[in-house]
Write a protein that holds these residues in place. Structure first.
Motif, PDB file in Angstrom:
ATOM      1  N   ILE A 265       0.849  -1.195   0.000  1.00  0.00           N
ATOM      2  CA  ILE A 265       0.000   0.000   0.000  1.00  0.00           C
ATOM      3  C   ILE A 265       0.880   1.239   0.000  1.00  0.00           C
ATOM      4  CG2 ILE A 265      -1.886   1.235   1.127  1.00  0.00           C
ATOM      5  CD1 ILE A 265      -2.592  -1.590   0.087  1.00  0.00           C
ATOM      6  N   SER A 266       0.753   2.040  -1.033  1.00  0.00           N
ATOM      7  CA  SER A 266       1.537   3.261  -1.175  1.00  0.00           C
ATOM      8  C   SER A 266       0.623   4.475  -0.973  1.00  0.00           C
ATOM      9  CB  SER A 266       2.207   3.280  -2.559  1.00  0.00           C
ATOM     10  OG  SER A 266       3.078   4.381  -2.674  1.00  0.00           O
ATOM     11  N   ILE A 267       0.941   5.589  -1.608  1.00  0.00           N
ATOM     12  CA  ILE A 267       0.091   6.785  -1.576  1.00  0.00           C
ATOM     13  C   ILE A 267      -0.062   7.313  -3.001  1.00  0.00           C
ATOM     14  CG2 ILE A 267       0.595   7.478   0.784  1.00  0.00           C
ATOM     15  CD1 ILE A 267       2.643   9.461  -0.317  1.00  0.00           C
ATOM     16  N   SER A 268      -1.104   8.109  -3.224  1.00  0.00           N
ATOM     17  CA  SER A 268      -1.471   8.496  -4.587  1.00  0.00           C
ATOM     18  C   SER A 268      -0.401   9.328  -5.282  1.00  0.00           C
ATOM     19  CB  SER A 268      -2.803   9.256  -4.584  1.00  0.00           C
ATOM     20  OG  SER A 268      -2.717  10.407  -3.771  1.00  0.00           O
ATOM     21  N   THR A 269       0.398  10.063  -4.544  1.00  0.00           N
ATOM     22  CA  THR A 269       1.502  10.804  -5.152  1.00  0.00           C
ATOM     23  C   THR A 269       2.597  11.027  -4.119  1.00  0.00           C
ATOM     24  OG1 THR A 269       2.216  12.885  -6.175  1.00  0.00           O
ATOM     25  CG2 THR A 269       0.334  13.011  -4.689  1.00  0.00           C
ATOM     26  N   THR A 270       3.820  10.835  -4.554  1.00  0.00           N
ATOM     27  CA  THR A 270       4.962  11.134  -3.673  1.00  0.00           C
ATOM     28  C   THR A 270       5.613  12.447  -4.089  1.00  0.00           C
ATOM     29  OG1 THR A 270       6.435   9.853  -5.107  1.00  0.00           O
ATOM     30  CG2 THR A 270       5.429   8.691  -3.249  1.00  0.00           C
TER      31      THR A 270
ATOM     32  N   LEU B  39       9.199  -2.027  -6.052  1.00  0.00           N
ATOM     33  CA  LEU B  39       8.371  -2.936  -6.850  1.00  0.00           C
ATOM     34  C   LEU B  39       9.105  -3.430  -8.092  1.00  0.00           C
ATOM     35  CD1 LEU B  39       5.021  -0.927  -6.987  1.00  0.00           C
ATOM     36  CD2 LEU B  39       5.411  -2.999  -5.647  1.00  0.00           C
ATOM     37  N   CYS B  40       9.732  -2.482  -8.774  1.00  0.00           N
ATOM     38  CA  CYS B  40      10.392  -2.812 -10.034  1.00  0.00           C
ATOM     39  C   CYS B  40      11.527  -3.803  -9.816  1.00  0.00           C
ATOM     40  CB  CYS B  40      10.942  -1.540 -10.676  1.00  0.00           C
ATOM     41  SG  CYS B  40       9.701  -0.266 -10.963  1.00  0.00           S
ATOM     42  N   PHE B  41      12.312  -3.557  -8.779  1.00  0.00           N
ATOM     43  CA  PHE B  41      13.476  -4.396  -8.536  1.00  0.00           C
ATOM     44  C   PHE B  41      13.074  -5.772  -7.999  1.00  0.00           C
ATOM     45  CE2 PHE B  41      15.119  -0.172  -8.825  1.00  0.00           C
ATOM     46  CZ  PHE B  41      16.341  -0.336  -9.480  1.00  0.00           C
TER      47      PHE B  41
ATOM     48  N   ALA C  95       1.513  -2.157  -6.341  1.00  0.00           N
ATOM     49  CA  ALA C  95       1.094  -1.317  -5.208  1.00  0.00           C
ATOM     50  C   ALA C  95      -0.245  -0.671  -5.507  1.00  0.00           C
ATOM     51  CB  ALA C  95       2.135  -0.234  -4.925  1.00  0.00           C
ATOM     52  N   VAL C  96      -1.052  -0.553  -4.479  1.00  0.00           N
ATOM     53  CA  VAL C  96      -2.261   0.272  -4.524  1.00  0.00           C
ATOM     54  C   VAL C  96      -1.903   1.606  -3.891  1.00  0.00           C
ATOM     55  CG1 VAL C  96      -4.639   0.538  -3.752  1.00  0.00           C
ATOM     56  CG2 VAL C  96      -3.770  -1.725  -4.377  1.00  0.00           C
ATOM     57  N   ALA C  97      -2.203   2.683  -4.592  1.00  0.00           N
ATOM     58  CA  ALA C  97      -1.827   4.018  -4.124  1.00  0.00           C
ATOM     59  C   ALA C  97      -3.079   4.861  -3.924  1.00  0.00           C
ATOM     60  CB  ALA C  97      -0.885   4.675  -5.122  1.00  0.00           C
ATOM     61  N   PRO C  98      -3.682   4.783  -2.731  1.00  0.00           N
ATOM     62  CA  PRO C  98      -4.935   5.505  -2.503  1.00  0.00           C
ATOM     63  C   PRO C  98      -4.722   7.000  -2.279  1.00  0.00           C
ATOM     64  CG  PRO C  98      -4.590   3.707  -0.902  1.00  0.00           C
ATOM     65  CD  PRO C  98      -3.293   3.995  -1.559  1.00  0.00           C
ATOM     66  N   GLY C  99      -5.784   7.752  -2.575  1.00  0.00           N
ATOM     67  CA  GLY C  99      -5.831   9.128  -2.124  1.00  0.00           C
ATOM     68  C   GLY C  99      -6.125   9.144  -0.636  1.00  0.00           C
ATOM     69  N   LEU C 100      -6.579  10.266  -0.123  1.00  0.00           N
ATOM     70  CA  LEU C 100      -6.786  10.406   1.319  1.00  0.00           C
ATOM     71  C   LEU C 100      -7.934   9.522   1.792  1.00  0.00           C
ATOM     72  CD1 LEU C 100      -5.402  13.138   0.276  1.00  0.00           C
ATOM     73  CD2 LEU C 100      -6.087  14.041   2.501  1.00  0.00           C
ATOM     74  N   LEU C 101      -7.662   8.733   2.839  1.00  0.00           N
ATOM     75  CA  LEU C 101      -8.633   7.807   3.402  1.00  0.00           C
ATOM     76  C   LEU C 101      -8.947   8.157   4.840  1.00  0.00           C
ATOM     77  CD1 LEU C 101      -7.131   4.428   2.130  1.00  0.00           C
ATOM     78  CD2 LEU C 101      -9.038   5.688   1.126  1.00  0.00           C
ATOM     79  N   LYS C 102     -10.100   7.721   5.293  1.00  0.00           N
ATOM     80  CA  LYS C 102     -10.502   7.926   6.685  1.00  0.00           C
ATOM     81  C   LYS C 102     -10.108   6.686   7.492  1.00  0.00           C
ATOM     82  CE  LYS C 102     -14.442   9.992   7.403  1.00  0.00           C
ATOM     83  NZ  LYS C 102     -15.917  10.202   7.543  1.00  0.00           N
ATOM     84  N   THR C 103      -8.853   6.646   7.929  1.00  0.00           N
ATOM     85  CA  THR C 103      -8.371   5.536   8.749  1.00  0.00           C
ATOM     86  C   THR C 103      -7.843   6.065  10.070  1.00  0.00           C
ATOM     87  OG1 THR C 103      -6.111   5.647   7.890  1.00  0.00           O
ATOM     88  CG2 THR C 103      -7.679   4.271   6.671  1.00  0.00           C
ATOM     89  N   SER C 104      -7.658   5.172  11.022  1.00  0.00           N
ATOM     90  CA  SER C 104      -7.138   5.592  12.330  1.00  0.00           C
ATOM     91  C   SER C 104      -5.718   6.104  12.204  1.00  0.00           C
ATOM     92  CB  SER C 104      -7.195   4.417  13.309  1.00  0.00           C
ATOM     93  OG  SER C 104      -8.520   3.987  13.493  1.00  0.00           O
TER      94      SER C 104
ATOM     95  N   ILE D 126      -0.522  -7.512 -15.021  1.00  0.00           N
ATOM     96  CA  ILE D 126      -0.068  -6.286 -14.351  1.00  0.00           C
ATOM     97  C   ILE D 126       1.079  -6.636 -13.419  1.00  0.00           C
ATOM     98  CG2 ILE D 126      -0.735  -4.352 -12.877  1.00  0.00           C
ATOM     99  CD1 ILE D 126      -3.615  -4.770 -13.799  1.00  0.00           C
ATOM    100  N   ASN D 127       2.218  -5.998 -13.606  1.00  0.00           N
ATOM    101  CA  ASN D 127       3.397  -6.267 -12.786  1.00  0.00           C
ATOM    102  C   ASN D 127       4.243  -5.001 -12.660  1.00  0.00           C
ATOM    103  OD1 ASN D 127       5.232  -7.718 -11.252  1.00  0.00           O
ATOM    104  ND2 ASN D 127       6.214  -8.715 -12.994  1.00  0.00           N
ATOM    105  N   ALA D 128       4.801  -4.794 -11.469  1.00  0.00           N
ATOM    106  CA  ALA D 128       5.693  -3.654 -11.200  1.00  0.00           C
ATOM    107  C   ALA D 128       4.987  -2.315 -11.409  1.00  0.00           C
ATOM    108  CB  ALA D 128       6.952  -3.746 -12.053  1.00  0.00           C
ATOM    109  N   GLN D 129       3.703  -2.261 -11.045  1.00  0.00           N
ATOM    110  CA  GLN D 129       2.917  -1.048 -11.242  1.00  0.00           C
ATOM    111  C   GLN D 129       2.392  -0.502  -9.911  1.00  0.00           C
ATOM    112  OE1 GLN D 129       2.561   0.376 -14.375  1.00  0.00           O
ATOM    113  NE2 GLN D 129       4.005  -1.259 -14.916  1.00  0.00           N
ATOM    114  N   THR D 130       2.302   0.815  -9.850  1.00  0.00           N
ATOM    115  CA  THR D 130       1.632   1.487  -8.741  1.00  0.00           C
ATOM    116  C   THR D 130       0.307   2.015  -9.274  1.00  0.00           C
ATOM    117  OG1 THR D 130       3.716   2.099  -7.664  1.00  0.00           O
ATOM    118  CG2 THR D 130       1.760   3.375  -7.075  1.00  0.00           C
ATOM    119  N   ILE D 131      -0.792   1.438  -8.810  1.00  0.00           N
ATOM    120  CA  ILE D 131      -2.125   1.782  -9.315  1.00  0.00           C
ATOM    121  C   ILE D 131      -2.736   2.866  -8.426  1.00  0.00           C
ATOM    122  CG2 ILE D 131      -4.382   0.903  -9.970  1.00  0.00           C
ATOM    123  CD1 ILE D 131      -2.041  -0.378 -11.501  1.00  0.00           C
TER     124      ILE D 131
END
Length: 270
Positions: A147-152, A173-175, A190-199, A244-249
């Motif tokens: 789990i990543s983030i929508s933009t770094t 991921l790539c390596f 990786a799944v790269a979500p935008g802002l989420l309502k988590t603890s 799908i491989n080595a991708q951040t979605i």
């Protein structure tokens, strides 16, 4: 047969903290599709939470900051799989991130080395280490999702030094995909979500304001849900995403295209 075709398959999910966790939503989605889930959590308190939420799932403890713990839990999971007839894992989920602002939130250039390196270890290197130590337990065509983030690239002051660490995670991921290709067809995404309502996100200073702003920027004017991120993760774990491989979605509801929405501009400069 369900479209995802994960029924009867086994997955390990690292990182459940509570019912609002991304890891929890992913596990629930897999279970709803007929999969078997094994949880790995950081503390005894989280073990109790996981057992309450998933009474039929095995739960193991592992603080990934110490690599010896990863090796130990690998062996424990191996024994569980042997008990099930020597089956292989169809996938792994790495939903782990940690930032220790030991002296409070500072400007990025004042980041403390010890805090940064600890966060790299827990949030990024653990992904590499788990993949390495669990490789013999994975099916040849298994899937590993983090789990990543929508933009770094968005320099939000209140996110501190975690964006560069997530960038390292995305690069890993790539390596991993390349090195595993020498002996398997295991995929890394990786799944790269935008802002989420988590603890976890609630503990970030100023996060609520950012979350409310995101809700206005998203074209549908509705915040991203944790379940939407989990749905993408479940797809990436399934054989349906075999190409799908080595991708951040990125899963952000289209937020990245709408920063210049006329209503937002009017509110800012009007």
């Amino acid at each position: 047969m369900s479209f995802l075709d994960v029924a009867g398959k086994s997955f390990v999910v690292f990182g459940l903290a509570n019912k609002k966790s991304v890891a929890c939503a992913i596990a629930r989605t897999l279970v709803a599709e007929g999969a078997e889930v094994i949880h790995v959590v950081r503390s005894e308190e989280r073990r109790k939470t996981a057992k309450k939420l998933f009474p039929d799932s095995p739960v193991f403890l592992c603080d990934v900051e110490d690599e010896e713990n990863i090796i130990r839990v690998r062996d424990e999971v191996a024994r569980e799989l042997e008990r099930r007839g020597g089956i292989k894992l169809s996938g792994l989920v790495h939903s782990i991130a940690f930032a220790n602002y030991s002296e409070g939130l500072k400007p990025f250039h004042e980041t403390l080395k010890k805090d940064f390196l600890q966060a790299v270890n827990v949030s990024c290197f653990s992904f590499i280490s788990i993949s390495n130590h669990f490789k013999e337990l994975l099916a040849e065509d298994g899937s590993v999702v983090t789990i990543s983030i929508s933009t770094t690239r968005m320099a939000a002051e209140n996110y501190g030094y975690m964006a560069p660490i997530k960038a390292a995670l995305d690069s890993s991921l790539c390596f991993l995909a390349k090195s595993f290709s020498a002996f398997s067809k295991v995929r890394f995404n990786a799944v790269a979500p935008g802002l989420l309502k988590t603890s976890a996100s609630a503990g970030i200073p100023g996060y609520v304001d950012s979350y409310l702003f995101a809700e206005k920027v998203i074209p549908r004017k509705q915040a991203l849900t944790t379940q939407e991120s989990a749905n993408t993760a479940a797809f990436l774990l399934s054989p349906r995403s075999s190409g799908i491989n080595a991708q951040t979605i990125v899963v952000d509801g289209g937020m990245e295209i709408n920063y210049f929405d006329k209503e937002i501009i009017k509110g800012a400069v009007g």
